[in-house]
Design a protein around this motif. Structure first.
Motif, PDB file in Angstrom:
ATOM      1  N   ALA A  96       3.503   9.879  -9.880  1.00 51.03           N
ATOM      2  CA  ALA A  96       2.828  10.025 -11.165  1.00 51.03           C
ATOM      3  C   ALA A  96       2.085  11.362 -11.263  1.00 51.03           C
ATOM      4  O   ALA A  96       1.458  11.647 -12.265  1.00 51.03           O
ATOM      5  CB  ALA A  96       1.853   8.872 -11.387  1.00 51.03           C
ATOM      6  N   GLY A  97       2.140  12.160 -10.208  1.00 49.76           N
ATOM      7  CA  GLY A  97       1.511  13.478 -10.276  1.00 49.76           C
ATOM      8  C   GLY A  97       0.201  13.557  -9.522  1.00 49.76           C
ATOM      9  O   GLY A  97      -0.460  14.576  -9.544  1.00 49.76           O
ATOM     10  N   GLY A  98      -0.184  12.510  -8.845  1.00 44.17           N
ATOM     11  CA  GLY A  98      -1.400  12.563  -8.055  1.00 44.17           C
ATOM     12  C   GLY A  98      -1.205  13.414  -6.814  1.00 44.17           C
ATOM     13  O   GLY A  98      -0.095  13.578  -6.312  1.00 44.17           O
ATOM     14  N   MET A 110       0.845  -1.201   0.000  1.00 46.16           N
ATOM     15  CA  MET A 110       0.000   0.000   0.000  1.00 46.16           C
ATOM     16  C   MET A 110       0.882   1.253   0.000  1.00 46.16           C
ATOM     17  O   MET A 110       0.607   2.210  -0.728  1.00 46.16           O
ATOM     18  CB  MET A 110      -0.924   0.003   1.214  1.00 46.16           C
ATOM     19  CG  MET A 110      -1.963  -1.112   1.212  1.00 46.16           C
ATOM     20  SD  MET A 110      -3.261  -0.871   0.011  1.00 46.16           S
ATOM     21  CE  MET A 110      -4.183   0.412   0.802  1.00 46.16           C
ATOM     22  N   GLU A 111       1.940   1.244   0.809  1.00 42.13           N
ATOM     23  CA  GLU A 111       2.847   2.392   0.846  1.00 42.13           C
ATOM     24  C   GLU A 111       3.553   2.564  -0.496  1.00 42.13           C
ATOM     25  O   GLU A 111       3.702   3.685  -0.990  1.00 42.13           O
ATOM     26  CB  GLU A 111       3.879   2.211   1.953  1.00 42.13           C
ATOM     27  CG  GLU A 111       3.313   2.360   3.343  1.00 42.13           C
ATOM     28  CD  GLU A 111       4.343   2.084   4.419  1.00 42.13           C
ATOM     29  OE1 GLU A 111       5.558   2.095   4.111  1.00 42.13           O
ATOM     30  OE2 GLU A 111       3.935   1.851   5.576  1.00 42.13           O
ATOM     31  N   ARG A 112       3.980   1.470  -1.083  1.00 43.08           N
ATOM     32  CA  ARG A 112       4.659   1.527  -2.371  1.00 43.08           C
ATOM     33  C   ARG A 112       3.734   2.087  -3.448  1.00 43.08           C
ATOM     34  O   ARG A 112       4.140   2.941  -4.242  1.00 43.08           O
ATOM     35  CB  ARG A 112       5.141   0.135  -2.769  1.00 43.08           C
ATOM     36  CG  ARG A 112       5.984   0.135  -4.030  1.00 43.08           C
ATOM     37  CD  ARG A 112       6.408  -1.256  -4.425  1.00 43.08           C
ATOM     38  NE  ARG A 112       7.216  -1.871  -3.367  1.00 43.08           N
ATOM     39  CZ  ARG A 112       7.495  -3.161  -3.314  1.00 43.08           C
ATOM     40  NH1 ARG A 112       7.033  -3.983  -4.248  1.00 43.08           N
ATOM     41  NH2 ARG A 112       8.233  -3.645  -2.337  1.00 43.08           N
ATOM     42  N   GLU A 113       2.495   1.628  -3.464  1.00 48.32           N
ATOM     43  CA  GLU A 113       1.538   2.110  -4.465  1.00 48.32           C
ATOM     44  C   GLU A 113       1.202   3.575  -4.238  1.00 48.32           C
ATOM     45  O   GLU A 113       1.068   4.346  -5.200  1.00 48.32           O
ATOM     46  CB  GLU A 113       0.263   1.263  -4.443  1.00 48.32           C
ATOM     47  CG  GLU A 113      -0.741   1.628  -5.513  1.00 48.32           C
ATOM     48  CD  GLU A 113      -0.211   1.493  -6.934  1.00 48.32           C
ATOM     49  OE1 GLU A 113      -0.728   2.193  -7.832  1.00 48.32           O
ATOM     50  OE2 GLU A 113       0.718   0.699  -7.166  1.00 48.32           O
TER      51      GLU A 113
END
Length: 67
Positions: A53-55, A43-46
């Motif tokens: 990615a700019g989120g 979850m942390e990696r994602e």
């Protein structure tokens, strides 16, 4: 076979079953703890990937809209 002997055998079998189940539960507890740690890491990696990615907000921490 006397009634007492029959009861002693039954207790011995039940005791063995309880010990076996206890071992299984202990093993599953360890496996679950490992799985939870791995899930937290994923979850942390994602969330990091989403930020890279700019989120602006990590979506991994949010509930889906249908909840």
């Amino acid at each position: 076979m006397t009634n007492i002997t029959h009861l002693e055998e039954k207790i011995a079998h039940l005791t063995r079953t309880v010990e076996d189940l206890s071992d299984i539960v202990a093993r599953q507890e360890t496996e679950l703890a490992v799985a939870q740690r791995r899930l937290a890491m994923l979850m942390e990696r994602e969330a990091g990937r989403e930020m890279d990615a700019g989120g602006t907000v990590p979506l991994a921490d949010q509930r889906p809209p249908h909840w």
